[in-house]
Design a protein around this motif. Sequence first.
Motif, short mmCIF file in Angstrom:
data_model
loop_
_atom_site.label_atom_id
_atom_site.label_comp_id
_atom_site.label_asym_id
_atom_site.label_seq_id
_atom_site.Cartn_x
_atom_site.Cartn_y
_atom_site.Cartn_z
N SER A 223 0.84 -1.19 0.00
CA SER A 223 0.00 0.00 0.00
C SER A 223 0.88 1.24 0.00
O SER A 223 1.85 1.33 0.75
CB SER A 223 -0.90 0.01 1.24
N ALA B 126 -7.57 -1.27 2.15
CA ALA B 126 -7.50 -2.10 0.95
C ALA B 126 -8.93 -2.55 0.67
O ALA B 126 -9.63 -3.01 1.59
CB ALA B 126 -6.60 -3.30 1.19
N ALA C 48 -11.88 -4.48 -2.08
CA ALA C 48 -12.07 -5.42 -3.20
C ALA C 48 -13.43 -5.15 -3.83
O ALA C 48 -14.44 -5.11 -3.12
CB ALA C 48 -11.97 -6.86 -2.70
N LEU D 241 -8.82 -10.79 0.35
CA LEU D 241 -10.09 -10.09 0.49
C LEU D 241 -11.15 -10.76 -0.38
O LEU D 241 -10.83 -11.26 -1.46
CB LEU D 241 -9.95 -8.64 0.01
N VAL E 97 -0.46 -5.73 0.58
CA VAL E 97 -1.91 -5.74 0.34
C VAL E 97 -2.37 -7.19 0.22
O VAL E 97 -1.65 -8.04 -0.34
CB VAL E 97 -2.33 -4.93 -0.92
N THR F 137 -7.03 -7.65 -3.71
CA THR F 137 -7.31 -6.23 -3.46
C THR F 137 -7.46 -5.53 -4.81
O THR F 137 -6.66 -5.76 -5.73
CB THR F 137 -6.14 -5.59 -2.68
#
Length: 559
Positions: A206, A212, A214, A236, A250, A254
């Motif tokens: 990041s 983060a 999705a 995610l 991340v 993401t």
Amino acid sequence: MTGRGVRGRLDTEDRDEKEAPGVADDSGRRDGPREARPARGPGDPRGGERDGGGRHGAERNDVDRHDVDRDDVDRGDVDRDDVDRHDLDRHDLDLEEALALVRDPDPHATHSGPRSRRDPGAQVPVPDHGPADAGPSPTAASAPPGPGHHARHRATSWPDARAIAERAALSAPRREPVDVPPEAALGLVLAAPLTALTDLPSFDSSAMDGWAVAGPGPWDVREEGILAGQAEPTALTDGAAVRIATGARVPADTTAVLRSEHGRIDDKGRLHAAVPQAPGSARAGGTPAVVPGQDIRPRGQECHAGDQLLPPGVQVSPAVLGLAAAAGYDTLRVVPRPRVDVLILGDELLTEGLPKDGLIRDALGPMLPPWLHALGAEVVAVRRLGDDAEALFDAVRTSDADLIVTTGGTASGPVDHVHPILRRVGAELLVDGVKVRPGHPMLLARTREDQHLVGLPGNPLAAVSGLLTLAEPLLRVLAGRAAPEPYALPVESSAHGHPHDTRLIPVVVGADRVVPLHYNGPAMLRGIAAADALAVVPPGGGHSGQELELLDLPWGVAG
Ligand SMILES: Nc1nc2c(c(=O)[nH]1)N[C@H]1C(S)=C(S)[C@@H](COP(=O)(O)OP(=O)(O)OC[C@H]3O[C@@H](n4cnc5c(N)ncnc54)[C@H](O)[C@@H]3O)O[C@H]1N2
Ligand code: MOO
């Protein structure tokens, strides 16, 4: 700067950078103005040039007693009136200052116009002084000298002397590269390419503090956030978000990172994207689309493992140390510093307290080691040998340094032992005197196949001249450093020159011109201590506005 090259995803961080004001000028160092110099008061060593003088006003035309040698006077190169004036003033001034007032009657008389910036060696032709000037070839300079042997006839021209010193180092055996820890590598030259040992970044990370996310929002926010330094976070799922810190890895899947200032959590705990408020506006914006990849630094954005980051030959700067560490290095392969022994000669030297009873403070012992270090050397030893010929012989014979630097004892006085000792050790004189003021008795010898000796004159500014004329090119090549780009700037006022020799004068470098400094006599350090560079005044002098080549002092550039 990140993200200017190939990259997989849009990085909004870069957009910001492009818009950032005050982008640094990336033009050459000499193209941008230097720091403005403050106005100088009457007590300032740099000031008198501008106010035109006072008692020391003529010191820009400083001529030491050795410049006005018999040859010059006999040939009429020095005006009789000037010599007379010097005689009259003698009572008021100390000898050095009085002689500094002797000036060439017409410094413009023999110069032949500005030299090329690119060809600093292209100086005014030196008048023919008959056999005296025929000059030996540099490598055949080991003829047996007698008293007064360093006379003009043996002297090498200043550009030739520098070239000989460079060539001497090129013909010396190379020392093997060494692997050193970063703290020892600063200022040294890379002996091998700096190749990335990892992708950089080495994982998708990041670029901002935020979430983060999705898929399209709004998002359900996970309870546990992700900090920098955490190992693989859980992937995610679509519609989910997780709090993330700058630099954190991340999670898989993401889509983007939403900056903390661009997100809003509703009362049900769901995250919404919100445009930033315009200045003065009370209205928060709608819900913008989140651009895929925004504020994610993709793995390999800066480099991939195996990419060459820097070629060999680059001098290690603090930035190089940072890059090397980021790219995974614990040691760096560099050209080792040439090792130097410094031998300080002279019974008259004190190492502390005030000068007394004809004794003076040693100015070179404190000055040379850091200066040599800035020129790329490792000073192994500084030894004070007095005027003891046997001690000098032993020190030279037993030194295993790449370069021995002696100070004093280069002339032909009763205790000037450098020439006799060089003969005793069977050294080959490569340069025996240089047509440069100050410093003309300087010398360069090859003492062994892998060892050289630079003999610096004892007068402190003459020693500086020898350091930059002979030691600098030699050490530069041994240290693997590139030659500095020659550069020149117009001189603010006429610069007094020697009739036949190059002259080096301390100057302050302004944005578009240089200002010669006072106190540039061979025994003086007051000028050089206030200087940015030495200007190279060709034989005959330089007129106001003439471009003079400049030798930077090594602490003004990367050290
Ligand atoms: N007959 C001639 N005499 C001299 C000539 C010449 O052509 N013919 N050249 C003069 C020039 S130019 C210079 S420069 C000096 C060089 O002399 P040396 O290298 O032999 O140096 P010394 O005589 O030992 O010292 C000269 C001067 O410098 C002072 N000095 C020496 N070491 C230091 C030090 N570490 N810190 C401060 N000052 C130092 C020393 O006390 C002398 O005053 O020769 C001229 N003579
Ligand atoms: O007095 Mo001398 O010219 O080498 O500094």
